[in-house]
Design a protein around this motif. Structure first.
Motif, PDB file in Angstrom:
ATOM      1  N   SER A  35       0.804  -1.232   0.000  1.00 30.98           N
ATOM      2  CA  SER A  35       0.000   0.000   0.000  1.00 30.98           C
ATOM      3  C   SER A  35       0.834   1.277   0.000  1.00 30.98           C
ATOM      4  N   CYS A  93      -5.595  -3.464   0.208  1.00 28.40           N
ATOM      5  CA  CYS A  93      -5.648  -2.432   1.240  1.00 28.40           C
ATOM      6  C   CYS A  93      -7.079  -1.999   1.487  1.00 28.40           C
ATOM      7  N   THR A 117      -0.958  -1.457   6.038  1.00 23.00           N
ATOM      8  CA  THR A 117      -1.850  -0.482   5.411  1.00 23.00           C
ATOM      9  C   THR A 117      -2.309   0.558   6.436  1.00 23.00           C
TER      10      THR A 117
END
Lengths: 457, 186
Positions: free
Chosen positions: A321, A388, A409
């Motif tokens: 992410s 994510c 994330t």
């Protein structure tokens, strides 16, 4: 009376000498960013209000980065890429980063780029923008994504907006913005090798709550912030939104300028806060006293020390992410995973194709990051937002069962990574990697060599 | 702005984020396409965990299975409603479902701006946290001129905060009409 860096940048973009918190201003926008999830709606708003033949305010200031729903068989997601392609071609946008490996009309999950070095595709917008020279100190950047605040790490004002607002900016180059009150977060002390920026920001959000900075600009300062590299500074500003912040910002210094100048030739102006600027709140943290921090389900402010969560068994570790899938995040994870095996399925998702290439270019010891992750038993996916935000059910790494996931994330609200009853624990790449080896949440201190500098400039 | 908004209330708690208001898996529908736009109404609030959906009892869907719109006109929530993602699909989904107003202790800023700039739902603030008192299904009325929320089922009433500097945008009918009125757009 003095002004904060945020007030100075907004004043400049509103053509004013001074501004104060609470004022509404019409501001000029330097960069507007959109992606495949909010782009089609934004384009719809733009044409509805400015006409079918309307032209964007400045093609060179519009950056379109498909990144969310790329590796999915969802036909509507494929169609959305076509909408972006068509718009970029018609508007002659110089900065459209096409997933050129996706062929119109071909069903199924697209085969990823064969060569990360040659594809026009970039991956996650928040990491791709600075890498591709769209981030400069002192500028005003808006994006149709809440994590647009990431770019405050470069000393600019950056915040997330909706489709209607973005459609308005496409046509006018302007938007009304309320001047936020500023909050100051100062970090003193020296970063220990087992601590990362993620721990700092999770600690702050835990201290003030998920609405602790609502509508405020979060300004991060102090020697510990100055010691961090740009990836780490991005992690901190990225999660300002998780405390409700309108923006996060770190004044540009030599580290910032070295990065920015290596990516763009465009001139820019740097700003700093005045010594007598007014802050709604100021807090100081000594990083040498902080422990590796984890946000427990189902909120980013449920902060706990990793060491106190030893009983939590895990089913999956996810490292990726805009928050935790940057090059130095993977270097950190690799320092833990080198020579070890993961005990649970562990997903590695580089944020961008540049980070993907770094998996082969960067080494920890004699081995490349990719070789370390492969030997450890991790599964490596192509650059994208991936799991994510959950996304379509066929998304790489998506939690489709009520499992326990430790993740680098930024959000762990119910259902964020897929299944409504999945338990997501947010942590640093070091903690996520160490926990992958242990199969349960662990403090990474026992896995990091004391002489290894993690995340420093 | 309508003078009075009357209908059934749907109650949720604190920190309901936009992933709960409209889950990410539905974001591939294009809100600019009228046929696809109505799906946002169908799936509005579908990400709220069942025990927290329709308080105080829970297990009440905002939109009944297979329906396109909701029987609830007013959403009553606690702190920080609409936190998380910037997706404008969230207030749009509430509006598509037929919801006209939200009364919450407070809002996350992007949701608040999207609600007003896109003229989807009226986001009223009420510090007294009526979500702790109103029950899902109660008939409620918002008097926008007087600035009150009244639970007609129980007779309880609360004062709403003024709309402040965004009232002009709401009165104009959203960002574009506001800018037209101000002479910024033709």
């Amino acid at each position: 009376m003095g002004m904060t860096i945020t007030e100075k940048i907004l004043a400049k973009h509103a053509g004013r000498a001074t501004v104060a918190p609470g004022e509404n201003l019409w501001c000029d926008v330097d960069v507007l960013m959109t992606h495949d999830v909010c782009g089609p709606g934004t384009i719809g708003v733009f044409h509805e209000h400015f006409g079918a033949d309307a032209k964007v305010f400045d093609p060179a200031k519009v950056v379109v980065v498909p990144d969310h729903y790329i590796f999915t068989a969802d036909t509507k997601a494929h169609r959305n890429i076509e909408i972006l392609r068509e718009f970029a071609a018609r508007q002659k946008l110089p900065y459209y980063y096409d997933p050129d490996f996706m062929t119109a009309g071909v069903a199924g999950i697209p085969k990823a780029y064969r060569d990360a070095a040659t594809t026009a595709y970039r991956g996650v917008c928040h990491v791709a923008l600075p890498q591709n020279g769209h981030t400069r100190p002192g500028e005003l950047l808006l994006g149709t994504d809440s994590h647009t605040c990431t770019r405050g790490a470069f000393g600019e004002f950056a915040t997330g907006i909706g489709n209607t607002e973005a459609g308005f900016v496409l046509g006018t180059g302007k938007l009304w913005l309320k001047v936020p009150a500023s909050m100051k977060f100062e970090f003193t002390g020296t970063m220990p090798p087992w601590l990362m920026a993620k721990d700092l920001i999770l600690h702050v959000i835990g201290a003030i709550g998920v609405d602790g900075a609502t509508y405020a600009a979060m300004e991060f300062t102090g020697p510990a912030i100055s010691s961090l590299n740009m990836d780490e500074r991005c992690t901190i500003c990225n999660m300002a939104i998780e405390a409700g912040g309108k923006s996060g910002i770190i004044a540009a210094d030599a580290v910032t300028l070295a990065f920015v100048r290596s990516r763009t030739d465009k001139p820019f102006q740097t700003f700093t806060s005045d010594a007598d600027a007014t802050y709604a709140k100021a807090m100081t943290f000594d990083v040498s006293k902080l422990s590796p921090t984890v946000a427990c389900p189902h909120s980013p402010d449920k902060a706990a020390n990793a060491a106190d969560l030893g009983g939590v068994k895990l089913h999956r570790s996810y490292i990726g992410s805009c928050t935790g899938g940057k090059t130095t995040d993977f270097i950190a994870a690799a320092t833990v995973l080198a020579g070890r095996k993961v005990a649970i399925p562990t997903f590695i998702v580089p944020a961008t194709v540049e980070v993907d290439r770094d998996l082969d270019r960067c080494k920890v010891g004699p081995q490349t990051l990719r070789a370390i992750f492969q030997a450890a038993g991790c599964t490596i996916g192509p650059a994208s937002c991936a799991a994510c935000l959950g996304g379509p059910v066929d998304t790489f790494g998506r939690a489709n069962e009520p499992i326990h996931v430790i993740s680098t994330t930024n959000r762990n609200f119910p259902g964020r990574m897929g299944h409504k009853d999945a338990h997501v624990y947010l942590a640093s790449p070091l903690t996520a990697a160490a926990s992958a080896v242990a199969g349960k949440i662990v403090d990474p201190r026992g896995y990091v060599k004391a002489d290894r500098a993690i995340g420093l400039a | 702005m309508e003078k009075k908004i009357r209908g059934k209330a749907f109650v949720v708690g604190d920190h309901v984020d936009t992933d709960q208001i409209i889950p990410a898996e539905y974001l591939s529908y294009n809100p600019a396409d009228p046929a696809e736009r109505k799906y946002f109404g169908r799936y509005a609030m579908s990400g709220v965990p069942a025990p927290a959906s329709g308080l105080p009892k829970g297990n009440v869907p905002f939109v009944a299975q297979g329906q396109w719109t909701s029987e609830f006109t007013v959403l009553v929530a606690g702190r920080n409603f609409g936190c998380g993602s910037s997706r404008e699909h969230a207030p749009l989904a509430l509006a598509e479902a037929g919801c006209k107003a939200v009364v919450a202790v407070g809002y996350a800023r992007i949701f608040y701006r999207n609600s007003i700039n896109g003229a989807y739902v009226l986001p009223f603030e009420c510090e007294a946290d009526p979500a702790k008192h109103v029950r899902t299904g109660d008939e409620v009325e918002i008097d926008t001129a007087a600035g009150t929320l009244t639970d007609l089922t129980t007779g309880e009433s609360w004062t709403l905060a003024g709309l402040g500097s965004v009232a002009g945008i709401i009165d104009a009918g959203g960002l574009f009409d506001y800018a037209r009125k101000a002479g910024m757009l033709k």
